[in-house]
Design a protein around this motif. Structure first.
Motif, PDB file in Angstrom:
ATOM      1  N   LEU A  90      22.988   0.638 -12.074  1.00 24.89           N
ATOM      2  CA  LEU A  90      22.183  -0.194 -11.175  1.00 24.89           C
ATOM      3  C   LEU A  90      22.427   0.173  -9.711  1.00 24.89           C
ATOM      4  CD1 LEU A  90      20.173  -2.564 -10.966  1.00 24.89           C
ATOM      5  CD2 LEU A  90      22.142  -4.102 -10.861  1.00 24.89           C
ATOM      6  N   GLU A  91      23.667   0.482  -9.381  1.00 24.91           N
ATOM      7  CA  GLU A  91      23.996   0.893  -8.007  1.00 24.91           C
ATOM      8  C   GLU A  91      23.227   2.149  -7.619  1.00 24.91           C
ATOM      9  OE1 GLU A  91      28.067   1.217  -6.737  1.00 24.91           O
ATOM     10  OE2 GLU A  91      28.625  -0.604  -7.822  1.00 24.91           O
ATOM     11  N   LYS A  92      23.135   3.100  -8.561  1.00 25.36           N
ATOM     12  CA  LYS A  92      22.391   4.341  -8.302  1.00 25.36           C
ATOM     13  C   LYS A  92      20.900   4.046  -8.116  1.00 25.36           C
ATOM     14  CE  LYS A  92      25.521   7.233 -11.055  1.00 25.36           C
ATOM     15  NZ  LYS A  92      25.632   8.082 -12.277  1.00 25.36           N
ATOM     16  N   ILE A  93      20.387   3.147  -8.960  1.00 26.68           N
ATOM     17  CA  ILE A  93      18.971   2.769  -8.879  1.00 26.68           C
ATOM     18  C   ILE A  93      18.672   2.122  -7.533  1.00 26.68           C
ATOM     19  CG2 ILE A  93      17.198   1.244  -9.847  1.00 26.68           C
ATOM     20  CD1 ILE A  93      18.635   1.661 -12.585  1.00 26.68           C
ATOM     21  N   GLU A  94      19.550   1.219  -7.116  1.00 19.96           N
ATOM     22  CA  GLU A  94      19.382   0.523  -5.829  1.00 19.96           C
ATOM     23  C   GLU A  94      19.277   1.519  -4.681  1.00 19.96           C
ATOM     24  OE1 GLU A  94      22.701  -2.025  -5.314  1.00 19.96           O
ATOM     25  OE2 GLU A  94      22.288  -3.118  -7.157  1.00 19.96           O
ATOM     26  N   ASN A 127       0.806  -1.235   0.000  1.00 17.37           N
ATOM     27  CA  ASN A 127       0.000   0.000   0.000  1.00 17.37           C
ATOM     28  C   ASN A 127       0.829   1.271   0.000  1.00 17.37           C
ATOM     29  OD1 ASN A 127      -2.631  -1.057  -0.052  1.00 17.37           O
ATOM     30  ND2 ASN A 127      -2.558  -1.526   2.121  1.00 17.37           N
ATOM     31  N   GLU A 128       1.966   1.228   0.690  1.00 14.49           N
ATOM     32  CA  GLU A 128       2.755   2.450   0.855  1.00 14.49           C
ATOM     33  C   GLU A 128       3.620   2.781  -0.351  1.00 14.49           C
ATOM     34  OE1 GLU A 128       5.082  -0.972   2.705  1.00 14.49           O
ATOM     35  OE2 GLU A 128       2.988  -0.292   2.637  1.00 14.49           O
ATOM     36  N   ILE A 129       3.615   1.924  -1.375  1.00 16.44           N
ATOM     37  CA  ILE A 129       4.456   2.147  -2.558  1.00 16.44           C
ATOM     38  C   ILE A 129       3.604   2.562  -3.752  1.00 16.44           C
ATOM     39  CG2 ILE A 129       5.993   1.042  -4.244  1.00 16.44           C
ATOM     40  CD1 ILE A 129       7.053  -0.707  -1.978  1.00 16.44           C
ATOM     41  N   THR A 130       3.977   3.684  -4.389  1.00 13.77           N
ATOM     42  CA  THR A 130       3.309   4.151  -5.604  1.00 13.77           C
ATOM     43  C   THR A 130       4.254   3.925  -6.785  1.00 13.77           C
ATOM     44  OG1 THR A 130       2.145   5.837  -4.323  1.00 13.77           O
ATOM     45  CG2 THR A 130       2.165   6.109  -6.721  1.00 13.77           C
ATOM     46  N   ILE A 131       3.865   3.063  -7.715  1.00 17.25           N
ATOM     47  CA  ILE A 131       4.738   2.688  -8.832  1.00 17.25           C
ATOM     48  C   ILE A 131       5.106   3.898  -9.689  1.00 17.25           C
ATOM     49  CG2 ILE A 131       4.773   1.419 -11.031  1.00 17.25           C
ATOM     50  CD1 ILE A 131       3.489  -0.929  -9.611  1.00 17.25           C
ATOM     51  N   GLN A 132       4.146   4.805  -9.906  1.00 13.62           N
ATOM     52  CA  GLN A 132       4.426   5.982 -10.743  1.00 13.62           C
ATOM     53  C   GLN A 132       5.560   6.825 -10.153  1.00 13.62           C
ATOM     54  OE1 GLN A 132       2.953   6.357 -13.788  1.00 13.62           O
ATOM     55  NE2 GLN A 132       4.544   7.917 -14.027  1.00 13.62           N
ATOM     56  N   ASP A 133       5.608   6.903  -8.814  1.00 15.54           N
ATOM     57  CA  ASP A 133       6.693   7.667  -8.160  1.00 15.54           C
ATOM     58  C   ASP A 133       8.052   7.016  -8.431  1.00 15.54           C
ATOM     59  OD1 ASP A 133       4.812   9.367  -7.167  1.00 15.54           O
ATOM     60  OD2 ASP A 133       4.808   8.539  -5.128  1.00 15.54           O
ATOM     61  N   ILE A 134       8.090   5.678  -8.422  1.00 16.85           N
ATOM     62  CA  ILE A 134       9.336   4.960  -8.709  1.00 16.85           C
ATOM     63  C   ILE A 134       9.785   5.228 -10.139  1.00 16.85           C
ATOM     64  CG2 ILE A 134      10.358   2.650  -9.014  1.00 16.85           C
ATOM     65  CD1 ILE A 134       8.622   1.706  -6.676  1.00 16.85           C
ATOM     66  N   VAL A 135       8.831   5.178 -11.071  1.00 10.00           N
ATOM     67  CA  VAL A 135       9.140   5.419 -12.492  1.00 10.00           C
ATOM     68  C   VAL A 135       9.747   6.812 -12.667  1.00 10.00           C
ATOM     69  CG1 VAL A 135       8.137   5.721 -14.796  1.00 10.00           C
ATOM     70  CG2 VAL A 135       7.380   3.829 -13.346  1.00 10.00           C
ATOM     71  N   LYS A 141      16.338   3.583  -0.447  1.00  5.15           N
ATOM     72  CA  LYS A 141      16.221   4.710   0.471  1.00  5.15           C
ATOM     73  C   LYS A 141      14.822   5.307   0.491  1.00  5.15           C
ATOM     74  CE  LYS A 141      18.209   9.270   1.473  1.00  5.15           C
ATOM     75  NZ  LYS A 141      19.116  10.348   0.998  1.00  5.15           N
ATOM     76  N   GLU A 142      14.226   5.488  -0.677  1.00  7.54           N
ATOM     77  CA  GLU A 142      12.956   6.206  -0.759  1.00  7.54           C
ATOM     78  C   GLU A 142      11.722   5.316  -0.727  1.00  7.54           C
ATOM     79  OE1 GLU A 142      12.662   9.506  -3.342  1.00  7.54           O
ATOM     80  OE2 GLU A 142      14.817   9.848  -3.428  1.00  7.54           O
TER      81      GLU A 142
END
Length: 305
Positions: A271-275, A217-225, A280-281
């Protein structure tokens, strides 16, 4: 180019005091048995419903204990995730059975309310005091672990509400003893049962979401994109799946398009930056990315497999 799988080992598996947990389990089994026997002898439904509440917490504590022990087991070729989902399955079954039993208790309470029966209030009072003392001691034992471990925090809160429910039963016992208000037993039974349904339904929903591999619930996919696409050389991220394995592990797998035909070593750096961003967020600690360049597949964020 194949896929790259990254594990961020920042999990919240925190060792807990097994002795405290075992003692709390034993103490709650004693309280539950005493309340069941006392409820049957005294004729108090509120004692029986409080016993059910205690029993649900015994199961919760046992599940927490087993899960904690199993967390140290290595995965195998036939069990690549080990036994990490055992507690989720047990939570779902426990929640479902808890709701069914609570509904039956409400039915019985209504029937008893319409035809009140004399109850041995002294036994109710003494057993309520026993439950308050036992649960209070368990709460003190679990308090330290509850600050560092999610499982233990859940068990701690259950024990705390157990203690409060026993306080309600004690008040009912006193009202029956001094004022002969026997219908209060049915009222308390219904109140505890309704509370059990609320707690059980919440647990049923959350465990169902995990078992169905729904996005937390606490994760919004659009924010990740949006966050990931701001990283240099990333063109888009699509075909995303996010699911929770258990309360500690959240997994993400996705396809990622790049503006250039980058090398594998360049991809590792990106990939390290993505991780770092995703961990973190968004608290996602297992990431599996399939890198692509000009591949003619669907670029939709969600693709039905």
């Amino acid at each position: 180019m194949g896929s790259s799988h990254s594990h961020n080992h920042n999990h919240s598996h925190t060792p807990v005091n097994g002795k405290n947990l075992l003692f709390s389990i034993f103490l709650n089994i004693v309280i539950t048995l005493a309340q069941v026997i006392g409820g049957l002898i005294s004729g108090s439904l509120s004692l029986l419903s409080d016993a059910l509440h205690n029993f649900s917490d015994v199961l919760s504590l046992i599940i927490s204990f087993i899960a904690n022990k199993m967390a140290g087991k290595d995965a195998s070729v036939s069990k690549t995730f080990g036994y990490k989902r055992a507690e989720i399955i047990a939570a779902f079954v426990n929640a479902a059975s808890l709701i069914v039993i609570a509904i039956l208790l409400i039915k019985e309470a209504v029937e008893r309310f319409l035809e009140p029966q004399a109850i041995n209030s002294e036994m109710v009072i003494w057993l309520a005091l026993l439950a308050i003392a036992g649960n209070g001691f368990s709460v003190l034992l679990m308090k330290k672990d509850s600050k560092t471990n999610m499982n233990m925090r859940s068990a701690y809160l259950h024990l705390l509400t157990d203690m409060l429910a026993s306080v309600a039963v004690l008040i009912g016992g006193l009202l029956m003893k001094f004022y002969q208000i026997y219908w209060v037993d049915s009222l308390l039974t219904a109140g505890i049962a309704i509370y059990l349904i609320i707690v059980g339904f919440d647990l049923l929903k959350s465990s169902f979401r995990v078992l169905m591999l729904f996005t937390p619930n606490e994760i919004t996919i659009q924010d990740i994109v949006e966050k990931v696409c701001k990283i240099e050389k990333v063109k888009n991220i699509h075909h995303i799946h996010i699911w929770q394995l258990n309360e500690d592990e959240v997994h993400l797998e996705a396809h990622m398009d790049f503006h250039e035909n980058i090398t594998l070593s360049e991809f590792d750096l990106i990939l390290e930056k993505i991780e770092k961003v995703i961990q973190k967020e968004f608290g996602i600690n297992h990431i599996n990315i399939q890198p692509e360049f000009n591949k003619p597949d669907s670029k939709a964020i969600i693709v039905q497999d």
